[in-house]
Design a protein around this motif. Structure first.
Motif, PDB file in Angstrom:
ATOM      1  N   THR A  31       0.788  -1.243   0.000  1.00 16.87           N
ATOM      2  CA  THR A  31       0.000   0.000   0.000  1.00 16.87           C
ATOM      3  C   THR A  31       0.813   1.283   0.000  1.00 16.87           C
ATOM      4  O   THR A  31       0.296   2.334  -0.379  1.00 16.87           O
ATOM      5  CB  THR A  31      -0.941   0.032   1.219  1.00 16.87           C
ATOM      6  OG1 THR A  31      -0.157  -0.028   2.430  1.00 16.87           O
ATOM      7  CG2 THR A  31      -1.900  -1.149   1.189  1.00 16.87           C
ATOM      8  N   SER A  32       2.064   1.235   0.415  1.00 16.98           N
ATOM      9  CA  SER A  32       2.829   2.477   0.563  1.00 16.98           C
ATOM     10  C   SER A  32       3.185   3.084  -0.793  1.00 16.98           C
ATOM     11  O   SER A  32       3.573   2.374  -1.722  1.00 16.98           O
ATOM     12  CB  SER A  32       4.118   2.221   1.352  1.00 16.98           C
ATOM     13  OG  SER A  32       4.883   3.416   1.452  1.00 16.98           O
ATOM     14  N   ARG A  33       3.054   4.402  -0.886  1.00 20.10           N
ATOM     15  CA  ARG A  33       3.481   5.125  -2.087  1.00 20.10           C
ATOM     16  C   ARG A  33       4.717   5.976  -1.789  1.00 20.10           C
ATOM     17  O   ARG A  33       5.091   6.824  -2.596  1.00 20.10           O
ATOM     18  CB  ARG A  33       2.344   6.034  -2.580  1.00 20.10           C
ATOM     19  CG  ARG A  33       1.062   5.314  -2.931  1.00 20.10           C
ATOM     20  CD  ARG A  33       1.249   4.326  -4.071  1.00 20.10           C
ATOM     21  NE  ARG A  33       1.530   4.973  -5.320  1.00 20.10           N
ATOM     22  CZ  ARG A  33       0.618   5.310  -6.230  1.00 20.10           C
ATOM     23  NH1 ARG A  33      -0.642   5.031  -6.002  1.00 20.10           N
ATOM     24  NH2 ARG A  33       0.961   5.901  -7.359  1.00 20.10           N
ATOM     25  N   GLU A  76       8.432   6.783  -1.722  1.00 15.94           N
ATOM     26  CA  GLU A  76       9.639   6.323  -2.404  1.00 15.94           C
ATOM     27  C   GLU A  76      10.702   5.958  -1.377  1.00 15.94           C
ATOM     28  O   GLU A  76      11.056   6.749  -0.521  1.00 15.94           O
ATOM     29  CB  GLU A  76      10.164   7.400  -3.340  1.00 15.94           C
ATOM     30  CG  GLU A  76      11.334   6.936  -4.186  1.00 15.94           C
ATOM     31  CD  GLU A  76      11.712   7.925  -5.270  1.00 15.94           C
ATOM     32  OE1 GLU A  76      12.667   7.642  -6.010  1.00 15.94           O
ATOM     33  OE2 GLU A  76      11.037   8.973  -5.374  1.00 15.94           O
ATOM     34  N   THR A 102       6.945  -6.448  -6.091  1.00 13.52           N
ATOM     35  CA  THR A 102       6.748  -5.043  -6.436  1.00 13.52           C
ATOM     36  C   THR A 102       7.468  -4.652  -7.720  1.00 13.52           C
ATOM     37  O   THR A 102       7.161  -3.614  -8.308  1.00 13.52           O
ATOM     38  CB  THR A 102       7.255  -4.124  -5.314  1.00 13.52           C
ATOM     39  OG1 THR A 102       8.686  -4.258  -5.184  1.00 13.52           O
ATOM     40  CG2 THR A 102       6.587  -4.437  -3.997  1.00 13.52           C
ATOM     41  N   ASP A 154      10.217  -3.381  -7.810  1.00 16.32           N
ATOM     42  CA  ASP A 154      10.921  -2.139  -7.457  1.00 16.32           C
ATOM     43  C   ASP A 154      12.415  -2.407  -7.568  1.00 16.32           C
ATOM     44  O   ASP A 154      12.996  -3.145  -6.756  1.00 16.32           O
ATOM     45  CB  ASP A 154      10.533  -1.742  -6.028  1.00 16.32           C
ATOM     46  CG  ASP A 154      11.143  -0.415  -5.584  1.00 16.32           C
ATOM     47  OD1 ASP A 154      12.321  -0.171  -5.888  1.00 16.32           O
ATOM     48  OD2 ASP A 154      10.445   0.363  -4.917  1.00 16.32           O
ATOM     49  N   THR A 200       7.519  -0.012 -15.445  1.00 19.97           N
ATOM     50  CA  THR A 200       8.769  -0.012 -14.672  1.00 19.97           C
ATOM     51  C   THR A 200       9.995  -0.145 -15.557  1.00 19.97           C
ATOM     52  O   THR A 200      10.955   0.630 -15.436  1.00 19.97           O
ATOM     53  CB  THR A 200       8.745  -1.161 -13.648  1.00 19.97           C
ATOM     54  OG1 THR A 200       7.593  -1.017 -12.798  1.00 19.97           O
ATOM     55  CG2 THR A 200      10.007  -1.137 -12.791  1.00 19.97           C
ATOM     56  N   ARG A 222       7.979   7.093 -10.079  1.00 18.17           N
ATOM     57  CA  ARG A 222       7.313   6.302  -9.042  1.00 18.17           C
ATOM     58  C   ARG A 222       5.990   6.927  -8.594  1.00 18.17           C
ATOM     59  O   ARG A 222       5.002   6.218  -8.378  1.00 18.17           O
ATOM     60  CB  ARG A 222       8.244   6.134  -7.836  1.00 18.17           C
ATOM     61  CG  ARG A 222       7.649   5.255  -6.739  1.00 18.17           C
ATOM     62  CD  ARG A 222       8.593   5.172  -5.546  1.00 18.17           C
ATOM     63  NE  ARG A 222       8.005   4.352  -4.495  1.00 18.17           N
ATOM     64  CZ  ARG A 222       8.144   3.051  -4.389  1.00 18.17           C
ATOM     65  NH1 ARG A 222       8.845   2.404  -5.301  1.00 18.17           N
ATOM     66  NH2 ARG A 222       7.586   2.377  -3.400  1.00 18.17           N
ATOM     67  N   GLU A 223       5.984   8.269  -8.479  1.00 19.66           N
ATOM     68  CA  GLU A 223       4.779   8.908  -7.954  1.00 19.66           C
ATOM     69  C   GLU A 223       3.606   8.851  -8.923  1.00 19.66           C
ATOM     70  O   GLU A 223       2.455   9.097  -8.524  1.00 19.66           O
ATOM     71  CB  GLU A 223       5.070  10.358  -7.572  1.00 19.66           C
ATOM     72  CG  GLU A 223       5.518  11.252  -8.723  1.00 19.66           C
ATOM     73  CD  GLU A 223       7.024  11.226  -8.932  1.00 19.66           C
ATOM     74  OE1 GLU A 223       7.532  12.116  -9.638  1.00 19.66           O
ATOM     75  OE2 GLU A 223       7.681  10.318  -8.380  1.00 19.66           O
ATOM     76  N   THR A 224       3.843   8.537 -10.198  1.00 15.84           N
ATOM     77  CA  THR A 224       2.746   8.470 -11.171  1.00 15.84           C
ATOM     78  C   THR A 224       2.514   7.058 -11.706  1.00 15.84           C
ATOM     79  O   THR A 224       1.711   6.879 -12.623  1.00 15.84           O
ATOM     80  CB  THR A 224       3.007   9.434 -12.346  1.00 15.84           C
ATOM     81  OG1 THR A 224       4.256   9.106 -12.973  1.00 15.84           O
ATOM     82  CG2 THR A 224       3.039  10.876 -11.866  1.00 15.84           C
ATOM     83  N   LEU A 239      -0.731   1.504  -9.976  1.00 20.64           N
ATOM     84  CA  LEU A 239      -0.537   0.240  -9.270  1.00 20.64           C
ATOM     85  C   LEU A 239      -1.779  -0.640  -9.363  1.00 20.64           C
ATOM     86  O   LEU A 239      -2.904  -0.148  -9.478  1.00 20.64           O
ATOM     87  CB  LEU A 239      -0.212   0.514  -7.797  1.00 20.64           C
ATOM     88  CG  LEU A 239       1.082   1.303  -7.537  1.00 20.64           C
ATOM     89  CD1 LEU A 239       1.194   1.649  -6.057  1.00 20.64           C
ATOM     90  CD2 LEU A 239       2.287   0.502  -7.995  1.00 20.64           C
ATOM     91  N   ARG A 265      -4.905  -2.898  -8.213  1.00 21.24           N
ATOM     92  CA  ARG A 265      -5.807  -2.918  -7.062  1.00 21.24           C
ATOM     93  C   ARG A 265      -5.811  -4.324  -6.479  1.00 21.24           C
ATOM     94  O   ARG A 265      -5.938  -5.304  -7.216  1.00 21.24           O
ATOM     95  CB  ARG A 265      -7.220  -2.518  -7.484  1.00 21.24           C
ATOM     96  CG  ARG A 265      -8.179  -2.379  -6.289  1.00 21.24           C
ATOM     97  CD  ARG A 265      -9.574  -1.935  -6.696  1.00 21.24           C
ATOM     98  NE  ARG A 265     -10.247  -2.973  -7.477  1.00 21.24           N
ATOM     99  CZ  ARG A 265     -10.611  -2.843  -8.730  1.00 21.24           C
ATOM    100  NH1 ARG A 265     -10.375  -1.719  -9.379  1.00 21.24           N
ATOM    101  NH2 ARG A 265     -11.213  -3.840  -9.377  1.00 21.24           N
TER     102      ARG A 265
END
Length: 444
Positions: free
Chosen positions: A199-201, A203, A226, A228, A401, A408-410, A413, A415
């Motif tokens: 859930t975390s946005r 960075e 993720t 990431d 990605t 990252r902020e845009t 993700l 659901r």
């Protein structure tokens, strides 16, 4: 700041008292307080309005509590900061300084209160200790991130704070606040960490979790899911993190085009011979040597790996992605086999032409339009293209990605970890923004 109202109950000796004969000259002739501070000395300092003397008194551990409460209302920022940092300050002064208008004062107070917690029992606390805990909770809600960050830094390793406070700090929207708790706090369970990963946005939040000692396989799986890149690199570099063989294989399958993963992969101690062979096909020659030395491979296997690596390096220096990769995409489409697996593999290998070709074939959208969406780094546009092509949301995330490098902020993700987060009207809007008219959505 609170007004200068001093209760007669708290400070009867300080308000309206006459100076004792000769005391002023004794104190201020030397311009320093005596080593053994008397109650009368503190009273005369307060009545003198001498800034230097008040600052000294505010920092003295033997200052009377009433004097420190009085100084907590002083106009001098330095005086209030010294009181905030003074362990001898009474609870009333600390509570007054919590709402001080200057950030420096609240920062000093936060640092002092947080450092009291490791020595405080988790249960059976005295009334004063409970008052201190309540003050800490309120400081953890301060509007200034620096104040909250100080508390998080000081309490990151502390097992005696409440789980509620630990989780609140871990959920903070500033990485300077949540980072220390995510990396170190013993109060965060695997369930907490997995939920935060999903859930975390913020960075850097997943990176912080990936650096925790003795990370469980479940949490490692969540980090890898993720996609990431910095977080997975930190996970691979974490020698105490437990990683399933299947999870490690999925990382290796995506690692060829992600240089940040190469060295930490080579340095993992639990690599199978199969994993070593696969890694050697895409890492540099210097890492091949390190791979051979670290895993005690025999000379024959080491030579074979070096030859494979050299062939890969020579191929990469020739320029563009091999034509065979695009041919594979077209063959899979003609055979009705083109889907998520092939597109994700091409994306994680940074094979942009193959990804564009696959999206174009599956969606019917011209390649030039797909290129425009990718060049714009539009998370919504890429998501809509994948939806039109009948691909999964996880494939859309991989393309955002590894191919478009969406900030990252845009990033859009999934659901609940797998589903598309937008309805059909939103998908069409994103496509129309780039001049793409969707005739129909391809069914999976």
């Amino acid at each position: 700041m609170a007004p200068k109202l001093v209760s007669a109950f708290l400070l009867p000796p300080f308000h309206g008292s006459a100076m004792a004969p000769g005391l002023l000259s004794r104190l201020f002739g030397r311009r320093k307080l005596p080593p053994e501070l008397r109650y009368e000395d503190a009273r005369q300092v307060l009545e003198s309005h001498q800034s230097a003397m008040k600052r000294e008194l505010a920092g003295r551990a033997d200052a009377p509590p009433e004097a420190l409460y009085y100084l907590a209302c002083d106009d001098d920022l330095k005086v209030r900061s010294l009181v905030a940092a003074n362990p001898a300050a009474p609870a009333q002064a600390n509570e007054l300084l919590r709402t001080d208008g200057d950030a420096e004062v609240r920062e000093e107070l936060a640092r002092k209160i947080a450092r009291l917690m490791p020595d405080m029992p988790a249960t059976e606390r005295s009334a004063l200790q409970q008052r201190t805990v309540a003050l800490l909770d309120r400081l953890a809600e301060d509007e200034l991130p620096r104040v909250r960050a100080i508390i998080s830094y000081e309490l990151a390793h502390c097992p005696t704070i409440s789980r509620r406070l630990a989780r609140r700090l871990a959920d903070d929207v500033e990485i300077a606040v949540c980072g220390p708790m995510l990396k170190y706090s013993p109060l965060l369970s695997d369930e907490d960490l997995i939920e935060i990963i999903a859930t975390s946005r913020v960075e850097g939040a997943v990176e912080a979790i990936a650096q925790r000692e003795n990370l469980s396989m479940r949490v490692s799986d969540a980090v890898v899911a993720t996609l990431d890149i910095p977080a997975v690199a930190q996970l691979l570099a974490n020698p105490s993190a437990e990683i399933r063989e299947e999870t490690l294989e999925s990382v290796i399958a995506r690692a060829a085009g992600i240089e940040a993963w190469h060295r930490p992969l080579v340095m993992r101690t639990e690599l199978s011979l199969r994993a070593v062979r696969r890694i050697a096909t895409f890492v540099s020659r210097s890492l091949i040597d390190e791979l051979a030395n670290r895993h005690a491979l025999d000379e024959e296997i080491s030579l074979w790996l070096k030859l494979r690596a050299k062939a890969a390096i020579d191929r990469d220096t020739e320029g563009a992605e091999p034509q065979v990769a695009r041919d594979t995409i077209r063959e899979a489409y003609d055979a009705g086999r083109l889907g998520d697996e092939q597109v994700v593999e091409a994306a994680t290998m940074s094979q942009k032409p193959s990804v564009v070709l696959a999206l174009s074939l599956l969606s019917g959208v011209p390649s030039a339009s797909i290129e425009a969406v990718i060049a714009a780094q539009s998370g919504g546009g890429i998501t809509a293209l994948c939806w039109t092509a009948g691909l999964s949301m996880r494939t859309a995330l991989a393309i955002q990605t590894y191919i478009a490098h969406v900030p990252r902020e845009t990033v859009v993700l999934p659901r609940d970890g797998i589903d598309y987060p937008m309805d059909e009207a939103e998908m069409r809007w994103h496509l129309q923004y780039f001049g793409i008219e969707m005739a129909r959505r391809r069914q999976r």
